[in-house]
Design an enzyme around this catalytic site. Structure first.
Site, PDB file in Angstrom:
ATOM      1  N   HIS A  69       0.840  -1.202   0.000  1.00 56.05           N
ATOM      2  CA  HIS A  69       0.000   0.000   0.000  1.00 56.05           C
ATOM      3  C   HIS A  69       0.875   1.253   0.000  1.00 56.05           C
ATOM      4  O   HIS A  69       0.692   2.159  -0.821  1.00 56.05           O
ATOM      5  CB  HIS A  69      -0.908  -0.037   1.231  1.00 56.05           C
ATOM      6  CG  HIS A  69      -1.753   1.182   1.421  1.00 56.05           C
ATOM      7  ND1 HIS A  69      -3.124   1.171   1.276  1.00 56.05           N
ATOM      8  CD2 HIS A  69      -1.436   2.460   1.766  1.00 56.05           C
ATOM      9  CE1 HIS A  69      -3.609   2.377   1.509  1.00 56.05           C
ATOM     10  NE2 HIS A  69      -2.597   3.181   1.815  1.00 56.05           N
ATOM     11  N   GLU A  70       1.837   1.290   0.920  1.00 56.04           N
ATOM     12  CA  GLU A  70       2.707   2.456   1.015  1.00 56.04           C
ATOM     13  C   GLU A  70       3.642   2.551  -0.190  1.00 56.04           C
ATOM     14  O   GLU A  70       3.961   3.645  -0.666  1.00 56.04           O
ATOM     15  CB  GLU A  70       3.523   2.397   2.312  1.00 56.04           C
ATOM     16  CG  GLU A  70       2.696   2.300   3.587  1.00 56.04           C
ATOM     17  CD  GLU A  70       1.799   3.511   3.816  1.00 56.04           C
ATOM     18  OE1 GLU A  70       1.890   4.489   3.037  1.00 56.04           O
ATOM     19  OE2 GLU A  70       0.994   3.488   4.748  1.00 56.04           O
ATOM     20  N   HIS A  84       1.862   4.288  -3.022  1.00 52.29           N
ATOM     21  CA  HIS A  84       1.889   5.746  -2.861  1.00 52.29           C
ATOM     22  C   HIS A  84       3.238   6.303  -3.322  1.00 52.29           C
ATOM     23  O   HIS A  84       3.302   7.279  -4.077  1.00 52.29           O
ATOM     24  CB  HIS A  84       1.685   6.117  -1.390  1.00 52.29           C
ATOM     25  CG  HIS A  84       0.279   5.993  -0.899  1.00 52.29           C
ATOM     26  ND1 HIS A  84      -0.791   6.590  -1.532  1.00 52.29           N
ATOM     27  CD2 HIS A  84      -0.237   5.363   0.191  1.00 52.29           C
ATOM     28  CE1 HIS A  84      -1.903   6.321  -0.861  1.00 52.29           C
ATOM     29  NE2 HIS A  84      -1.593   5.575   0.180  1.00 52.29           N
TER      30      HIS A  84
END
Length: 256
Positions: free
Chosen positions: A58-59, A62
């Site tokens: 997820h990170e 980003h």
């Protein structure tokens, strides 16, 4: 050390992440085959490690999107190594989401990597950076629930199927919650570039409390029931029984 060498090391997958992925694989094998004497502990390790892997991805999403959007400082910060300890807010990004899973069985999203927004131009780019994380959770949910729903995992033990169902449930909750237009969450980050400067300035002080506010609101019985009914409906749409996910949750909490 040359600049090229530094850049390669900034992108090389971290041994920490590989170790977590290895734990996921071993625990998953133990749950799949029924090898573990205590299936609950195997399910706990599998779900926890896999959940951390998804948080790292997820990170990473980003960070990778921000890099291609113009923030070249991302590489030097180590975000592309998938090392959870490189995140600006490791507590918010990893520890709190894991605690939320352990205490409430909710895939509440964590904090984000630090992105130098001033380096990025264009509202669509800012929105895409914020959307990248929840899209990873959605992709994880699909990857977990579709095989389970079509019977591709029928040869695995019921305990493993339940673990996958619970893990898919967590990904669905993370996707739904993270897309809420609440300051501090990615859903707000998606719409923020399109808001007026005045509104953004007014909302900015509340951003650090958005995550806790969502968690608190979920304790309201009516909100809690409506939220879980929605999530269970989504599981059913994939052909996965909510009861299977609930069984996975009970296995996960082996200490109870």
């Amino acid at each position: 050390m040359t600049i090229a060498t530094m850049r390669r090391s900034d992108r090389r997958i971290s041994p920490v992440f590989l170790g977590i992925a290895a734990i996921t694989a071993v625990a998953g094998w133990a749950a799949w085959t029924g090898f573990a004497e205590q299936p609950g502990f195997a399910v706990f390790l599998f779900v926890t490690a896999a959940w951390i892997v998804s948080l790292c991805l997820h990170e990473y999403a980003h960070a990778r999107t921000a890099l291609h959007s113009g923030d070249l400082s991302i590489e030097a910060k180590g975000y592309l190594t998938l090392n959870p300890f490189k995140y600006t807010h490791a507590l918010l990004s990893i520890v709190l989401p894991v605690l939320f899973v352990m205490t409430g069985g909710i895939g509440l999203p964590g904090g984000a990597v630090f992105i130098e927004r001033g380096r990025i131009h264009g509202r669509w780019k800012h929105s895409l950076i914020s959307a990248a994380g929840p899209l990873v959770n959605l992709a994880c949910a699909v990857a977990l629930l579709v095989p389970l729903g079509i019977g591709a995992l029928d040869t695995a033990s019921v305990d493993f199927q339940a673990a996958v169902a619970f893990l898919g449930f967590l990904q669905v909750t993370a996707t739904v919650l993270n897309l809420l237009p609440v300051p501090g969450l990615d859903g707000y980050g998606i719409i923020e570039p399109w808001l007026s400067h005045k509104i953004r300035r007014q909302v900015e002080p509340f951003a650090p409390f958005g995550l806790l506010a969502v968690f608190g609101i979920l304790w309201i019985p009516e909100v809690n029931n409506a939220f879980f009914d929605t999530v269970y409906d989504l599981l059913s749409a994939f052909g996965v029984s909510p009861n299977l996910a609930s069984y996975g949750h009970s296995l996960f909490q082996f200490w109870q």
